[in-house]
Every structure is written in structure tokens, then in C-alpha cells.
Motif scaffolding. Structure first.
Motif, PDB file in Angstrom:
ATOM      1  N   GLY A   1      28.527  41.830  43.166  1.00 23.70           N
ATOM      2  CA  GLY A   1      27.624  40.696  43.278  1.00 23.70           C
ATOM      3  C   GLY A   1      26.259  41.079  43.815  1.00 23.70           C
ATOM      4  O   GLY A   1      25.250  40.427  43.516  1.00 23.70           O
ATOM      5  N   GLU A   2      26.205  42.163  44.588  1.00 26.73           N
ATOM      6  CA  GLU A   2      24.939  42.643  45.141  1.00 26.73           C
ATOM      7  C   GLU A   2      24.241  43.635  44.217  1.00 26.73           C
ATOM      8  O   GLU A   2      23.211  44.209  44.578  1.00 26.73           O
ATOM      9  CB  GLU A   2      25.192  43.295  46.500  1.00 26.73           C
ATOM     10  N   GLY A   3      24.814  43.849  43.036  1.00 30.70           N
ATOM     11  CA  GLY A   3      24.148  44.703  42.050  1.00 30.70           C
ATOM     12  C   GLY A   3      24.704  46.099  41.910  1.00 30.70           C
ATOM     13  O   GLY A   3      24.121  46.925  41.186  1.00 30.70           O
ATOM     14  N   ALA A   4      25.831  46.401  42.569  1.00 28.53           N
ATOM     15  CA  ALA A   4      26.390  47.746  42.484  1.00 28.53           C
ATOM     16  C   ALA A   4      27.021  47.986  41.116  1.00 28.53           C
ATOM     17  O   ALA A   4      27.778  47.161  40.613  1.00 28.53           O
ATOM     18  CB  ALA A   4      27.445  47.955  43.575  1.00 28.53           C
ATOM     19  N   ALA A   5      26.706  49.129  40.513  1.00 32.44           N
ATOM     20  CA  ALA A   5      27.399  49.566  39.307  1.00 32.44           C
ATOM     21  C   ALA A   5      28.648  50.334  39.734  1.00 32.44           C
ATOM     22  O   ALA A   5      28.651  51.036  40.751  1.00 32.44           O
ATOM     23  CB  ALA A   5      26.493  50.452  38.463  1.00 32.44           C
ATOM     24  N   VAL A   6      29.717  50.203  38.951  1.00 37.05           N
ATOM     25  CA  VAL A   6      30.991  50.858  39.254  1.00 37.05           C
ATOM     26  C   VAL A   6      31.384  51.703  38.052  1.00 37.05           C
ATOM     27  O   VAL A   6      31.292  51.253  36.907  1.00 37.05           O
ATOM     28  CB  VAL A   6      32.100  49.827  39.548  1.00 37.05           C
ATOM     29  N   CYS A   7      31.804  52.939  38.306  1.00 37.03           N
ATOM     30  CA  CYS A   7      32.291  53.781  37.207  1.00 37.03           C
ATOM     31  C   CYS A   7      33.785  54.040  37.385  1.00 37.03           C
ATOM     32  O   CYS A   7      34.353  53.819  38.464  1.00 37.03           O
ATOM     33  CB  CYS A   7      31.517  55.092  37.131  1.00 37.03           C
ATOM     34  N   TRP A   8      34.406  54.506  36.309  1.00 39.61           N
ATOM     35  CA  TRP A   8      35.861  54.754  36.301  1.00 39.61           C
ATOM     36  C   TRP A   8      36.077  56.232  36.048  1.00 39.61           C
ATOM     37  O   TRP A   8      35.911  56.716  34.926  1.00 39.61           O
ATOM     38  CB  TRP A   8      36.505  53.922  35.199  1.00 39.61           C
ATOM     39  N   GLY A   9      36.433  56.966  37.077  1.00 33.57           N
ATOM     40  CA  GLY A   9      36.608  58.412  36.970  1.00 33.57           C
ATOM     41  C   GLY A   9      38.032  58.781  36.603  1.00 33.57           C
ATOM     42  O   GLY A   9      38.850  59.060  37.485  1.00 33.57           O
ATOM     43  N   LEU A  10      38.322  58.796  35.317  1.00 37.93           N
ATOM     44  CA  LEU A  10      39.667  59.145  34.850  1.00 37.93           C
ATOM     45  C   LEU A  10      39.706  60.531  34.221  1.00 37.93           C
ATOM     46  O   LEU A  10      40.543  61.353  34.570  1.00 37.93           O
ATOM     47  CB  LEU A  10      40.164  58.113  33.821  1.00 37.93           C
ATOM     48  N   THR A  11      38.820  60.793  33.263  1.00 33.13           N
ATOM     49  CA  THR A  11      38.942  61.983  32.440  1.00 33.13           C
ATOM     50  C   THR A  11      38.318  63.208  33.098  1.00 33.13           C
ATOM     51  O   THR A  11      37.433  63.107  33.942  1.00 33.13           O
ATOM     52  CB  THR A  11      38.288  61.758  31.065  1.00 33.13           C
ATOM     53  N   GLU A  12      38.801  64.375  32.652  1.00 36.48           N
ATOM     54  CA  GLU A  12      38.316  65.643  33.174  1.00 36.48           C
ATOM     55  C   GLU A  12      38.094  66.627  32.036  1.00 36.48           C
ATOM     56  O   GLU A  12      38.690  66.496  30.961  1.00 36.48           O
ATOM     57  CB  GLU A  12      39.314  66.228  34.190  1.00 36.48           C
ATOM     58  N   ARG A  13      37.266  67.601  32.297  1.00 35.35           N
ATOM     59  CA  ARG A  13      36.960  68.641  31.309  1.00 35.35           C
ATOM     60  C   ARG A  13      38.257  69.385  30.949  1.00 35.35           C
ATOM     61  O   ARG A  13      38.982  69.860  31.815  1.00 35.35           O
ATOM     62  CB  ARG A  13      35.944  69.614  31.906  1.00 35.35           C
ATOM     63  N   GLY A  14      38.556  69.437  29.663  1.00 34.30           N
ATOM     64  CA  GLY A  14      39.723  70.208  29.224  1.00 34.30           C
ATOM     65  C   GLY A  14      41.002  69.414  29.105  1.00 34.30           C
ATOM     66  O   GLY A  14      42.005  69.926  28.589  1.00 34.30           O
ATOM     67  N   HIS A  15      41.021  68.158  29.579  1.00 36.41           N
ATOM     68  CA  HIS A  15      42.265  67.373  29.538  1.00 36.41           C
ATOM     69  C   HIS A  15      42.175  66.147  28.633  1.00 36.41           C
ATOM     70  O   HIS A  15      43.186  65.508  28.352  1.00 36.41           O
ATOM     71  CB  HIS A  15      42.672  66.951  30.945  1.00 36.41           C
ATOM     72  N   GLY A  16      40.974  65.778  28.201  1.00 40.66           N
ATOM     73  CA  GLY A  16      40.829  64.682  27.259  1.00 40.66           C
ATOM     74  C   GLY A  16      41.507  63.403  27.718  1.00 40.66           C
ATOM     75  O   GLY A  16      41.332  62.955  28.849  1.00 40.66           O
ATOM     76  N   SER A  17      42.305  62.817  26.829  1.00 40.99           N
ATOM     77  CA  SER A  17      42.957  61.540  27.120  1.00 40.99           C
ATOM     78  C   SER A  17      44.183  61.684  28.017  1.00 40.99           C
ATOM     79  O   SER A  17      44.762  60.671  28.433  1.00 40.99           O
ATOM     80  CB  SER A  17      43.370  60.855  25.801  1.00 40.99           C
ATOM     81  N   ASP A  18      44.590  62.902  28.313  1.00 38.59           N
ATOM     82  CA  ASP A  18      45.781  63.119  29.142  1.00 38.59           C
ATOM     83  C   ASP A  18      45.379  63.030  30.617  1.00 38.59           C
ATOM     84  O   ASP A  18      45.217  64.040  31.304  1.00 38.59           O
ATOM     85  CB  ASP A  18      46.392  64.479  28.820  1.00 38.59           C
ATOM     86  N   VAL A  19      45.230  61.797  31.099  1.00 37.01           N
ATOM     87  CA  VAL A  19      44.727  61.614  32.461  1.00 37.01           C
ATOM     88  C   VAL A  19      45.720  62.096  33.512  1.00 37.01           C
ATOM     89  O   VAL A  19      45.334  62.414  34.637  1.00 37.01           O
ATOM     90  CB  VAL A  19      44.339  60.140  32.721  1.00 37.01           C
ATOM     91  N   LEU A  20      47.011  62.171  33.164  1.00 40.86           N
ATOM     92  CA  LEU A  20      48.003  62.646  34.134  1.00 40.86           C
ATOM     93  C   LEU A  20      48.096  64.163  34.163  1.00 40.86           C
ATOM     94  O   LEU A  20      49.008  64.729  34.769  1.00 40.86           O
ATOM     95  CB  LEU A  20      49.376  62.033  33.829  1.00 40.86           C
ATOM     96  N   ALA A  21      47.147  64.819  33.505  1.00 43.34           N
ATOM     97  CA  ALA A  21      47.004  66.272  33.650  1.00 43.34           C
ATOM     98  C   ALA A  21      45.835  66.595  34.565  1.00 43.34           C
ATOM     99  O   ALA A  21      45.489  67.762  34.753  1.00 43.34           O
ATOM    100  CB  ALA A  21      46.807  66.927  32.285  1.00 43.34           C
ATOM    101  N   GLY A  22      45.234  65.559  35.149  1.00 40.38           N
ATOM    102  CA  GLY A  22      44.047  65.737  35.973  1.00 40.38           C
ATOM    103  C   GLY A  22      44.265  66.678  37.139  1.00 40.38           C
ATOM    104  O   GLY A  22      45.353  66.737  37.725  1.00 40.38           O
ATOM    105  N   GLU A  23      43.198  67.411  37.516  1.00 44.10           N
ATOM    106  CA  GLU A  23      43.284  68.399  38.581  1.00 44.10           C
ATOM    107  C   GLU A  23      42.515  68.012  39.836  1.00 44.10           C
ATOM    108  O   GLU A  23      42.621  68.692  40.853  1.00 44.10           O
ATOM    109  CB  GLU A  23      42.774  69.749  38.061  1.00 44.10           C
TER     110      GLU A  23
END
Length: 564
Positions: A118-140
Motif C-alpha cells: 500500500g505504501e508503494g513497495a514492489a515485491v519480487c518472487w525469488g524461485l528460480t536459479e541459474r541451471g535449475h530452470g523450472s525445477d525449483v526444488l533443486a534450488g541451492e
């Protein structure tokens, strides 16, 4: 849902966008084209959306915002995407980044995040990582519990708004072995971290959405308090999968907006361009092509409307509904864009001749939508995993299913209950279960229409075959075979056909009935290539695109709030 409020919010935003699209405004086509050429972030456009209060609609009412209807979010994001996909993606990412917190349901955390947005903050979603693509449960990226909280170390990559966001919702490996219970979500407030504990990575050059902040975030010994945990430790994987059921559905707004824009450009071109001494719009082939493209929009709109309402009515089935919506709608709109591009010819590729190169830009921009929040293949794989349950439940709708169908098209929506989301539907998919009964109802309503009867017969036969094949499916280790993905695509078309049948039984008026019949013919045409849609059907659709200056819509402007 208060439909008057939804309609008011949409009208307010539309009026503002129209004003801002004038010369010198933040949504001026010339200005946005220039920003795209320079790969510059559309800061003024995003700032204008903040000033009109769009971000408030990303936050549920219970957490201090204005969101009480997911169809409302889709309608608002569609309006922005209709003007510019880059802006819609850049601004709408805050909704996607915050959804995990709404799903987790912890009031204090959710209310804090609601205030930040409400105060103007942008929020991002940090799921993916280099080398793992859509396999978020391979994250390091790791999270280790300590005396002062949790220490986060690692990198998130290809993250929308990674640099410009104030808050990041980050998925971390909190068990060395990983697995379903080995990951936890954290809200990272960058303002609370020492400058040497995080680093923004350089903006990544992209084919489309060139001005968007697609970058990365590195954390180095970044300590966050225990209150930064979203949900409970170890619940990160489950929360993400449930949140994706909402974000994948919301992504359809981007595709609908792109389709609106593409059709508007095509309409303008075929009405203004002359060939053989008359407007292109008078040529039968042009009218047929434009009508078929518009029918794809109507079909995508129908599926999206039902899917977003399903979040409120049948949230326990969203693992199926969201996967269909995310795989099907962007694919359908890609086909629409291709058809429109054939009409525009060279003007679809030139950047300084027709509408500041808007078509070439939206074509490039839309290519990212099928990749967001799980690629088309990832979503079809999610359907494949549920084949047996979906196939065996076909045609087994009970009285409760009939009531759920009625609720899907009623005006008033129940409040969203995140606790009802499931990783798999307990009893299959209500819509496809009800196909035999829906066919019976539609036949009764249109018993004298021989052309429609033939289409219904074809759909009944192929839909039964698709579900029989799904019931006979046997899971295998590793990646499913090509035939399984082909069957998943056919299931999506069956789902779309079921949506058409349901709406035919509930939406009054000649307009929606004509357009839904065209949609159903398109469904059968794709399921049974030997049964192409009738030329006269699409001839009747063409005026709904050419004879109006408003974006074409299945429901009509006077009926929008009944489903949106």
C-alpha cells in the motif's frame, strides 16, 4: 463479490489509461515504443498505476487491501496489458510475489506485507536459479537457522523486479537433503539488510519485455528474523505449489490483454488499408481470418473467466484448472497473434510505419507469458500426473457437482478460502465430469439446430475417448512420453469445450450463444481435424470484431460484471 465495486474499479482504471495514452502521457504508444527500443524501465507508467491505486487490488481485503475477487485482478491486469505488456508484467509482478503470503495465511505477516504494498513497495518472487530452470526444488540458495534468525546464502536468477523490489519472497533450501519438506519461504526486506549482505545482478537483455527489470539477487550471510518465515519451516514447497495455482491463472490476463491489442491493431489496419479499390475488411478471406482469430480470444476469455471464478468456488480443483488455463490460454493467444500477423503482413514487422511497431513489440513481449510460472510443458506434466483420477471420474457428476457448476456462473462469489487449496483434486474435475449431462442440456435447448447437433456428437465421442485414454494412463519414471503430452493438450481442448457447454446453458442472449457456438466449433475443429468449423459460423462472428471500436468480448459490455 460486489460487482458494482468491480465494475467501478475497471471503469476508473480504463478512464485513466485512456487519458494516459494521449500524446505525452505515460502510456503514449510512441513513448512506450521508445522505452522498448532503449530497454528502459517504464517507470512513469508504473508510477501512474501506483497513483491510481492498482496495487491495492493485489492485497486481499482481510489484509488491508481491496482484493475480494480474483476475476477483478484479472480484469484490471488485462486492461493494463491491453496497452502494454511490459508495464503489466513489471507492475503485476508484485501480485505474483505476494501471493505465497496470502496462501500461507499468517495474519501478522500478511498485514505487514499489505501495508508495504500500500505504501508503494514492489515485491519480487525469488524461485528460480541459474541451471535449475523450472525445477525449483533443486534450488541451492540455503537457509540456516541461527541464534538471531535465519542466514540466507545463494543466488536467485531470472527474477522479475529483482533489483527494483523492496521486498523479496525467497525460496531457500533449509534441509541439506532438500525434498518436499526441505524448503522454506522467507520475506526479505532489503532495507533491513547491510549493504554488503546482498547484491543486485545486472539487468539481463531479453527478446521481449525489454524494459522490464529481469535480473537476479545474491544473498551473502543475510540474516533475517524468525518473523520473516512465510508459513512454517519446511512448508515452502507446498506453499509455492498452491500459490502457483493462483499466479498461473492470473497470467492469463496478460494473454487476454495481448489478444485485445493484436485484434485492435488488425481491425484498424484492415479498415484503413485498401486493396483492389476497397478496404481489406471487405475481402471474405480477411473477414474469415479475423473472425477465427477473435474466436480464439472468446474461447480464451471463457476459459479464463471460469478458471478465475473456480479459485473461489472449487479451490480444491485448482491444481487441474490452473494447469489447463496456463498451458491453454497463452498457446491459444500465440495462435491468434500468428493469424493477425498474417493479415498485417510487413506492417507487423516494421517499427516506424504502423502504430510505432506496436504489433512487433506485443508479439515479442507475449513470448514470455507461456514461460512464466511454469512453462507449457511443465503445466502439461502436472496434468499428466493427474490423468488417472481425471479419466476415471469422467461422467460421474453428482448433485453437488451440479451446484458447483451453477456457482461458477452465479454473480456472487464466496470469499476466497486459501485453506481449501489442494495439491491434487480429491474427486477429479467437476467440469469434465459433467460433460455428458451438459451435452444433454444443450441438446435440449437447441434440438432443432442440426449443425450444432453434429458438432455436439463429434465432441461427445472425442471427449469420451480422451478420458478413456487418460484413465488407462500408467505413470512412468522420469519425463513422460510425447504421447502423454499430446493427450494433455487434447484434455485442455475438452476442458475448453466443457466451458462452452456450461456457458451455453447459462448465458442468455443471441450474442453469447452465437460466439460460444463458434468457440465450440473451433474446439471440435482442433480435436477432430476432419470436422472444420463452418464458414457461415465465422462469417457471423466477423461483425462483432469489425463493427465496434471497443475490444471484442464474449460477454458484451453490458454483461461483463456477471462473470468478471
Amino acid at each position: 463479490m460486489n460487482t458494482d465495486t468491480v465494475g467501478s474499479a475497471s471503469r476508473t482504471l480504463e478512464d485513466a489509461l485512456d487519458l494516459w495514452s494521449g500524446d505525452g502521457g505515460p502510456f503514449s504508444p510512441a513513448l512506450l515504443a521508445g522505452l522498448d527500443t532503449a530497454s528502459a524501465f517504464p517507470a512513469d507508467a508504473c508510477r501512474a498505476l501506483d497513483q491510481v491505486g492498482l496495487a491495492d487490488h493485489y492485497v486481499p481485503v482481510r489484509h488491508g487491501g481491496k482484493l475480494d475477487s480474483f476475476p477483478e485482478v484479472v480484469a484490471l491486469m488485462r486492461s493494463v496489458a491491453r496497452r502494454d505488456l511490459t508495464v503489466a508484467i513489471a507492475h503485476g509482478k508484485t501480485f505474483l510475489g505476494a501471493v505465497s503470503v496470502w496462501v500461507a495465511g499468517a495474519p501478522e505477516t500478511a498485514e505487514w506485507l499489505g501495508r508495504q504494498i500500500g505504501e508503494g513497495a514492489a515485491v519480487c518472487w525469488g524461485l528460480t536459479e541459474r541451471g535449475h530452470g523450472s525445477d525449483v526444488l533443486a534450488g541451492e540458495l540455503t537457509g540456516v537457522r541461527g541464534a538471531e534468525g535465519w542466514r540466507l546464502d545463494g543466488e536467485k536468477w531470472l527474477i522479475n523486479n529483482a533489483t527494483r523490489s523492496r521486498v523479496a519472497c525467497v525460496l531457500a533450501r533449509t534441509s541439506p537433503d532438500g525434498g518436499a519438506r526441505g524448503f522454506t519461504l522467507f520475506l526479505v526486506d532489503k532495507r533491513q539488510l547491510p549493504a554488503d549482505r546482498y547484491r543486485h545482478q545486472d539487468k539481463i537483455r531479453t527478446l521481449g519485455i525489454r524494459g522490464a527489470d529481469i535480473s537476479g539477487l545474491s544473498l551473502h550471510g543475510a540474516v533475517v528474523p524468525p518473523t520473516a518465515v512465510v508459513g512454517e519451516p519446511g512448508q515452502g514447497g507446498e506453499i509455492v505449489l498452491k500459490a502457483l495455482q493462483l499466479t498461473r491463472t492470473a497470467c492469463a490476463a496478460l494473454s487476454l490483454g495481448a489478444a485485445d491489442h493484436a485484434l485492435a491493431l488488425a481491425r484498424r489496419f484492415v479498415l484503413e488499408r485498401t486493396l483492389y479499390g476497397r478496404p481489406l475488411a471487405d475481402l471474405p478471406l480477411v473477414r474469415d481470418t479475423l473472425a477465427r482469430a477473435a474466436t480464439r480470444l472468446f474461447l480464451a476469455e471463457a476459459v479464463t473467466a471460469v478458471a478465475t471464478r473456480a479459485i473461489h468456488v472449487i479451490p480444491q480443483e485448482m491444481s487441474v484448472v490452473s494447469a489447463v488455463c496456463k498451458a491453454y490460454v497463452p498457446t491459444l493467444v500465440d495462435e491468434l497473434i500468428t493469424q493477425v500477423g498474417e493479415l498485417l503482413g510487413a506492417r507487423g514487422y516494421l517499427t516506424e510505419v504502423f502504430e510505432h511497431g506496436a504489433f512487433a513489440k506485443l508479439e515479442r513481449d507475449h513470448r514470455i507469458v507461456p514461460i512464466f510460472d511454469g512453462t507449457t510443458a511443465v503445466n502439461r506434466q502436472a496434468l499428466i500426473a493427474q490423468f488417472v483420477r481425471l479419466g476415471r471420474s469422467y461422467g460421474k457428476a453428482d448433485r453437488a457437482a451440479a451446484q458447483r457448476l451453477a456457482d461458477l456462473v452465479s454473480t456472487k462469489l464466496p470469499e476466497f478460502a486459501p485453506e481449501r487449496l489442494r495439491l491434487a483434486p480429491p474427486a477429479g474435475c467437476t467440469l469434465t465430469q459433467a460433460v455428458p449431462e451438459l451435452l444433454r442440456q444443450v441438446r435440449g435447448l437447441y434440438k432443432d439446430d442440426e449443425g450444432l447437433t453434429s458438432v455436439l456428437d463429434e465432441f461427445q465421442a472425442v471427449c469420451a475417448d480422451v478420458h478413456a485414454a487418460a484413465a488407462a494412463h500408467r505413470p512412468q519414471r522420469g519425463m513422460p512420453g510425447t504421447d502423454s503430452f499430446w493427450l494433455a493438450e487434447r484434455f485442455e481442448w475438452c476442458f475448453a469445450g466443457a466451458v462452452c457447454l456450461m456457458l451455453l446453458t447459462h448465458l442468455p442472449g443471441d450474442r453469447p450463444q452465437l460466439l460460444l457456438r463458434a468457440c465450440l466449433e473451433l474446439v471440435v475443429e482442433n480435436l477432430v481435424p476432419s470436422q472444420p468449423g463452418r464458414h457461415e459460423t465465422f462469417t457471423a462472428v466477423a461483425p462483432y470484431v469489425l463493427d465496434t471500436t471497443d475490444p471484442p468480448t464474449l460477454f458484451g459490455r453490458d454483461q461483463e460484471t456477471t462473470l468478471w
